[in-house]
Design a protein around this motif. Structure first.
Motif, PDB file in Angstrom:
ATOM      1  N   GLN A   1      89.308  -0.704  11.162  1.00 26.29           N
ATOM      2  CA  GLN A   1      90.173  -1.430  12.078  1.00 26.29           C
ATOM      3  C   GLN A   1      90.548  -0.587  13.291  1.00 26.29           C
ATOM      4  O   GLN A   1      90.612  -1.093  14.425  1.00 26.29           O
ATOM      5  N   ALA A   2      90.783   0.705  13.064  1.00 24.18           N
ATOM      6  CA  ALA A   2      91.144   1.578  14.191  1.00 24.18           C
ATOM      7  C   ALA A   2      90.013   1.640  15.214  1.00 24.18           C
ATOM      8  O   ALA A   2      90.259   1.661  16.427  1.00 24.18           O
ATOM      9  N   MET A   3      88.759   1.662  14.734  1.00 28.27           N
ATOM     10  CA  MET A   3      87.617   1.681  15.637  1.00 28.27           C
ATOM     11  C   MET A   3      87.516   0.367  16.399  1.00 28.27           C
ATOM     12  O   MET A   3      87.274   0.357  17.611  1.00 28.27           O
ATOM     13  N   ALA A   4      87.702  -0.747  15.691  1.00 25.12           N
ATOM     14  CA  ALA A   4      87.637  -2.057  16.342  1.00 25.12           C
ATOM     15  C   ALA A   4      88.691  -2.172  17.430  1.00 25.12           C
ATOM     16  O   ALA A   4      88.421  -2.672  18.531  1.00 25.12           O
ATOM     17  N   ASP A   5      89.897  -1.698  17.139  1.00 25.80           N
ATOM     18  CA  ASP A   5      90.979  -1.766  18.121  1.00 25.80           C
ATOM     19  C   ASP A   5      90.684  -0.882  19.333  1.00 25.80           C
ATOM     20  O   ASP A   5      90.867  -1.296  20.479  1.00 25.80           O
TER      21      ASP A   5
ATOM     22  N   ALA B   1      78.608  -0.313  11.685  1.00 26.83           N
ATOM     23  CA  ALA B   1      79.819   0.269  12.283  1.00 26.83           C
ATOM     24  C   ALA B   1      79.480   1.491  13.121  1.00 26.83           C
ATOM     25  O   ALA B   1      79.959   1.636  14.254  1.00 26.83           O
ATOM     26  N   LEU B   2      78.636   2.377  12.587  1.00 30.19           N
ATOM     27  CA  LEU B   2      78.239   3.565  13.351  1.00 30.19           C
ATOM     28  C   LEU B   2      77.419   3.177  14.575  1.00 30.19           C
ATOM     29  O   LEU B   2      77.570   3.754  15.651  1.00 30.19           O
ATOM     30  N   LEU B   3      76.562   2.173  14.420  1.00 24.87           N
ATOM     31  CA  LEU B   3      75.770   1.687  15.551  1.00 24.87           C
ATOM     32  C   LEU B   3      76.676   1.160  16.659  1.00 24.87           C
ATOM     33  O   LEU B   3      76.448   1.421  17.849  1.00 24.87           O
TER      34      LEU B   3
END
Length: 285
Positions: free
Chosen positions: A16-20, A126-128
């Motif tokens: 979620q932190a990455m998405a935000d 996610a890494l991509l």
């Protein structure tokens, strides 16, 4: 350059932190427990495992359907009328999400929404996405950004190591004989992503405490010299102290970014409790 928004499905297990931070928009897939269907990540993963333990019935999953994609993209376009959108989809050979997204986009006829088959699953996507956000910053156009992302896909390596094959057996992905053999011999079977498909490969003997480090060493050897980033992903039941030791080992091996995330209900339905996985980019495709 025009604004570019990255989108995907919840089976990508984006933290979620990455998405935000990166503004990634996520369409929920679904997990089905008996007669009840739930959007992915709206119920605890423990509920998936508890259901299987109680009923001995395999929880099932379903893709985002074309109507849901249509609503998802229309809402995003309404909010961002001038943006380019790049949707990085779950592997077309592992789910019908890509095909359903294509159906929706064929009807929408929005030339500024681009669809890319990630050819991978879970936190490999996610890494991509994390790396795609970086290449977008240096791209001169959406066309170039798309080309760079497709190049990343060819270089990415993704695999996972189930603690048990029980869930893969229940889902029909391995035979009962293979399950019994690996259980009796205390073997862990490595599953690699190969051309968008899940393929069983090497077997490790022992418990996860022992074999996870062997798995990590073997995985990194196949990357060449690239050490820009690695992501460790895991399901409930995996030892968090062990995860921290594995992350420390990744740093010792020279990785500049060491990411980690727990996986959601959709992927947990297939990997089972205690599964772990790795994703990183190799030097060459």
């Amino acid at each position: 350059m025009e604004k570019i928004i990255l989108t995907t499905e919840s089976g990508s297990d984006v933290p979620q932190a990455m998405a935000d931070e990166l503004g990634i928009r996520i369409a929920p897939m679904h997990v089905i427990l008996g007669d009840e269907s739930y959007p992915d990540r709206t119920i605890p993963v423990a509920d998936v495992f508890d259901f299987f333990k109680r009923t001995k019935k395999m929880p099932t999953t379903s893709a985002v359907n074309p109507e849901e994609y249509t609503a998802f993209f229309l809402k995003l376009r309404e909010e961002n009328p001038e943006a380019e959108i790049i949707h990085i989809a779950y592997s077309s050979k592992a789910s019908c999400t890509y095909q359903n997204a294509k159906i929706a986009l064929d009807e929408l006829r929005d030339a500024r929404i681009r669809l890319i088959d990630s050819e991978t699953v879970s936190s490999g996507i996610a890494l991509l996405l994390w790396k795609s956000a970086q290449v977008i910053e240096g791209a001169q156009s959406a066309d170039q950004a798309e080309e760079l992302i497709r190049g990343l896909i060819r270089r990415e390596r993704v695999s996972f190591l189930p603690d048990t094959l029980e869930y893969l057996r229940a889902g029909g992905r391995v035979s009962n004989a293979a399950y019994l053999g690996t259980s009796l011999l205390r073997l862990k079977v490595l599953i690699n992503m190969v051309d968008g498909r899940l393929v069983a490969s090497k077997k490790y003997r022992g418990d996860m405490e022992k074999v996870s480090f062997q798995y990590l060493e073997d995985f990194v050897k196949n990357l060449g010299g690239n050490r820009d980033a690695i992501i460790l992903f895991y399901a409930e039941g995996f030892s968090l102290p062990l995860l921290e030791r594995l992350k420390d080992r990744c740093r010792q091996m020279g990785f500049e970014q060491v990411l980690s995330t727990d996986i959601g209900c959709v992927i947990s339905c297939h990997g089972g409790p205690g599964v772990m996985g790795l994703a990183a980019f190799a030097d060459e495709a």
